[in-house]
Structures are given as structure tokens and as C-alpha cells.
Design an enzyme around this catalytic site. Structure first.
Site, PDB file in Angstrom:
ATOM      1  N   LYS A 181       0.813  -1.124  -0.039  1.00 26.20           N
ATOM      2  CA  LYS A 181       0.104  -0.173  -0.002  1.00 26.20           C
ATOM      3  C   LYS A 181       1.033   1.288  -0.257  1.00 26.20           C
ATOM      4  CE  LYS A 181      -4.027  -2.057  -0.286  1.00 26.20           C
ATOM      5  NZ  LYS A 181      -3.636  -3.372  -0.533  1.00 26.20           N
TER       6      LYS A 181
HETATM    7  C1  LIG Z   1     -10.033  -3.215  -1.647  1.00 22.68           C
HETATM    8  C2  LIG Z   1      -9.457  -4.056  -0.205  1.00 22.68           C
HETATM    9  N1  LIG Z   1     -10.048  -4.197   0.826  1.00 22.68           N
HETATM   10  C3  LIG Z   1      -9.474  -4.597   1.695  1.00 22.68           C
HETATM   11  C4  LIG Z   1      -8.154  -5.019   1.622  1.00 22.68           C
HETATM   12  C5  LIG Z   1      -7.763  -5.979   2.870  1.00 22.68           C
HETATM   13  O1  LIG Z   1      -6.507  -5.001   3.498  1.00 22.68           O
HETATM   14  P1  LIG Z   1      -5.464  -5.889   4.723  1.00 22.68           P
HETATM   15  O2  LIG Z   1      -4.614  -6.688   3.827  1.00 22.68           O
HETATM   16  O3  LIG Z   1      -5.051  -4.758   5.242  1.00 22.68           O
HETATM   17  O4  LIG Z   1      -6.461  -6.466   5.569  1.00 22.68           O
HETATM   18  C6  LIG Z   1      -7.509  -5.089   0.509  1.00 22.68           C
HETATM   19  C7  LIG Z   1      -6.000  -5.449   0.628  1.00 22.68           C
HETATM   20  O5  LIG Z   1      -5.252  -5.416  -0.417  1.00 22.68           O
HETATM   21  C8  LIG Z   1      -8.161  -4.463  -0.620  1.00 22.68           C
HETATM   22  O6  LIG Z   1      -7.474  -4.312  -1.475  1.00 22.68           O
END
Ligand SMILES: Cc1ncc(COP(=O)(O)O)c(C=O)c1O
Length: 386
Positions: free
Chosen positions: A190
Site C-alpha cells: 500500500k
Molecule cells: C479493496 C481492499 N479491501 C480490503 C483489503 C484488505 O486489506 P488488509 O490486507 O490490510 O486486511 C485489501 C487488501 O489489499 C483491498 O485491496
């Protein structure tokens, strides 16, 4: 620092993180404090993140998945509720919701942006609808002003999946400004990262309070409060979870937030080079609606059909350019079509995007030579494939 060009297969990795000496010094400093779990660094990051967004409250968590789950719990969304979600997103958006017992109601997206379509959402509202969950795909914000109007009209909650969107803004609104909660990711790829991490931003003091309770087992006094007040007792007010951001994560994030504009400017310059170089290459370029600033998280182009997209990816990979698909449509994934009954034909736009999209390398420490190599490879490959 990982290198793009040493003995690795890829000439240009799809992603390389950007943790610099300031991040490492900050992390080392944090390890020397008494609190390496949730303490002063987490509070410092939360305060700075809220200021950056212009939203009153930010609460640090373990991940965006945890953030989404806690947000639904804090807003009392659960069994018997329906929540409208896009058919084009990462699986976490849906998993976090389903963990509460609520039912996802999949809805098609806008073909150009891949973002939940307000008109399609209105058609899905039933007496059981409790909330809408727009996803700011690739870093461009959903039309939150329109979702706010729909939510007001039907008395619905709004939770933003802002995993891709820290720097993105709509015309006059930031993530968290018009909703009940916005969930962020600081996962390894990210725009700001601590490997794994997340946050929730909210306008509502009572939601922030509830999130802090829920991220810590429902315990009403944090370890640092007990330490500062020299009191060891606490109560458990409700059943929570273990989702707290801790100070080692926050220590990595604080310096990145301080230079977020510098890194954004570098990505914006790369995007400009890509847009200029690819405008006559026969590819569909990323769409950012007028008046929006995209967070420029992913640079995704589209090809005319799936066969050409797959050939394009094979050829690019063979030249050492990392690329990936964001995302295969949910309806094409086994769990979603076998357990939840999703069918590709019910989500034609999500299906079309998933079949034709490919994401190219985009991160601040891409060198000029690497950008030039990506451009050459993409143009050559597009000529061969199209
Ligand atoms: C659109 C979206 N939502 C939620 C997430 C979940 O993020 P995390 O890996 O921090 O839980 C991601 C992860 O890439 C994502 O792309």
C-alpha cells in the site's frame, strides 16, 4: 533494501517497498520504549492520520480486514442485515462483512472506473438493507456525495473500503468525511505500509470510542491507561476482538505520513509518463472522474479481451516486467459462485473489467530507467498483441 535488478528474475518488480532510513530509525527508537504494543506511537500516528484526512477520529488496527470487521461491529451490523457491496473488489471487503453474519448483496460497478454504481445500488435496496459499502478502487474515491444522498433517503449506514485510498479525494470530500466509517490498509504494497496494518477514520466520537473498545477484547481500560494511572483493574464491556495497531507498526508509518506528498508526487510523475506514452498504444487507460484526485495506488490498463490480456501479461512477464490482475471478479472465484451463487452474467461490468485488466508497476522508488523500460516493453507488447 530489495533490489530490482540483481539476481532476480524480474527486471522491474511489480512492487518494492519504500521503507527508508527515517522509518528504520523510528522503528529502532520505538523498540527502546516500555510500550511496544499500543502506546504513544500509535496515538501519535492516529492523531497525525486524522489531521491528514481532515476527519476527527482515527483508530489504528491490525489490517483493513480487521478495520472493516470492527466498523461493522461498532455500527451494529450483523445477522439479518443486508449490505450492498461491489462485485469488483478484493475478497477482504466481503469476508469482513460476512464474519458479522450480515449478507453481502453484490452489485455491479461502473465500467470505466470499476467503482460501485449508485444507480445500480438503488435498485438493490430492500427493507433489510442496513448499509452500503463503496470501495475506492485503485485509489479513486467512489461518488460519496451520491451515496450520502442515497443513505439519507433510505436511512442507511455507509462504510467506505478505503484500502487503496489514503491520498485520494473527491470534489470536496475525503475518505471518512461523509460516511460512518472508512477503513484503510497499510499492507505491504500500500501507499504507506508497515507490512500489515490498518485504521478506521470516523466523524463520530461514539464510533471511535466503540472501535477502541472492540479492538482490545472489549476491555474498557487500555494497558497504557492502567500503567499511567497505576491501576491494574479493568472491565470487559462487551465481546470484542484482538485488532489493535501496536507501536512498532505506528513507528514505521509516522515518517511515511510525514513525506506522503513527496512520494505521491513521484507516483504522479510516473503516471503522467505512462499516460503520455500509452495514449496511442491501443490500451484503455485508468479513468479518474473530473474533480477527483486519485490516490494513484494502482496503475491499471485494460485490453480489448481476455485472450489478449493474458497474452499481454505473459509477454510482459517474459521481458521481466512485473504485472498482476486487480481483480478477478468475485463471481469467477470458486467460493463466490459455489457458495454464494454469484454468476458472471449478473455483473457484466465487473466481469468485463476482470477479464481485461492488468496492473503495471507503480511505486515511488521506481528509477527513471525502470519507468523507461516498462514503457518500452508495454508499447512493444501492445503492438504485438493488439
Ligand atoms: C479493496 C481492499 N479491501 C480490503 C483489503 C484488505 O486489506 P488488509 O490486507 O490490510 O486486511 C485489501 C487488501 O489489499 C483491498 O485491496
Amino acid at each position: 533494501m530489495p533490489s530490482a535488478t540483481t539476481d532476480r528474475y524480474m527486471k522491474v518488480d511489480f512492487y518494492r517497498h519504500n521503507l527508508d532510513d527515517a522509518c528504520i530509525a523510528s522503528l529502532v527508537g520505538a523498540t527502546k520504549q516500555i510500550f511496544i504494543s499500543t502506546g504513544p506511537k500509535t496515538q501519535e500516528f492516529e492523531a497525525a492520520f486524522a489531521v491528514y484526512l481532515g476527519v476527527p477520529h482515527a483508530v489504528g488496527t491490525m489490517s483493513c480486514t480487521h478495520s472493516l470487521y470492527l466498523a461493522w461491529r461498532a455500527l451494529k451490523v450483523g445477522v439479518g442485515d443486508e449490505v450492498i457491496v461491489p462485485a469488483m473488489t478484493f475478497v477482504a471487503t466481503i469476508e469482513a462483512l460476512m464474519l458479522t453474519g450480515a449478507a453481502p448483496v453484490f452489485t455491479d460497478v461502473d465500467l470505466r472506473s470499476g467503482i460501485l454504481d449508485p444507480a445500480a445500488v438503488e435498485e438493490k435496496i430492500t427493507p433489510r438493507t442496513k448499509a452500503i459499502c463503496p470501495v475506492h478502487l485503485y485509489g479513486t474515491m467512489a461518488p460519496m456525495d451520491r451515496f450520502r444522498a442515497i443513505a439519507d433517503k433510505h436511512a442507511l449506514l455507509l462504510v467506505e473500503d478505503s484500502a487503496h485510498c489514503v491520498e485520494g479525494r473527491g470534489p470536496g470530500f475525503a475518505p471518512g468525511a461523509l460516511s460512518d466509517a472508512a477503513a484503510f490498509s497499510f499492507y505491504a504494497t500500500k501507499n504507506i505500509t508497515c507490512g500489515e496494518g490498518g485504521a478506521v477514520a470516523t466523524r463520530h466520537a461514539e464510533v471511535a470510542h466503540k472501535l477502541k473498545l472492540l479492538r482490545n477484547h472489549g476491555i474498557n481500560r487500555t494497558a497504557i491507561e492502567r500503567f499511567n494511572d497505576k491501576v491494574s483493574g479493568y472491565d470487559v464491556e462487551e465481546s470484542g476482538f484482538k485488532s489493535n495497531m501496536y507501536d512498532l507498526q505506528a513507528a514505521l508509518l509516522i515518517p511515511q505520513l510525514a513525506k506522503i506528498d513527496v512520494n505521491y508526487a513521484r507516483r504522479a510523475a510516473i503516471v503522467q509518463s505512462y499516460n503520455d506514452a500509452f495514449k496511442d498504444a491501443g490500451l484503455i487507460l485508468p479513468y479518474v472522474p473530473p474533480g477527483h484526485k486519485s490516490a494513484l495506488h494502482l496503475y491499471t490498463v485494460r485490453l480489448p479481451d481476455e485472450q489478449k490480456r493474458d497474452k499481454f501479461m505473459v509477454a510482459l512477464t517474459a521481458q521481466g516486467v512485473g504485472c498482476t490482475v486487480n481483480y478477478r471478479p468475485l463471481s469467477s472465484l470458486t467460493f463466490f459462485h459455489t457458495q454464494l451463487g454469484m454468476r458472471d452474467e449478473d455483473y457484466p461490468h465487473a466481469t468485463a473489467i476482470g477479464a481485461t485488466t492488468v496492473s503495471l508497476p507503480l511505486y515511488p522508488n521506481l528509477t527513471d530507467d525502470e519507468v523507461a523500460y516498462v514503457i518500452d516493453s508495454v508499447r512493444k507488447t501492445a503492438r504485438n498483441v493488439l
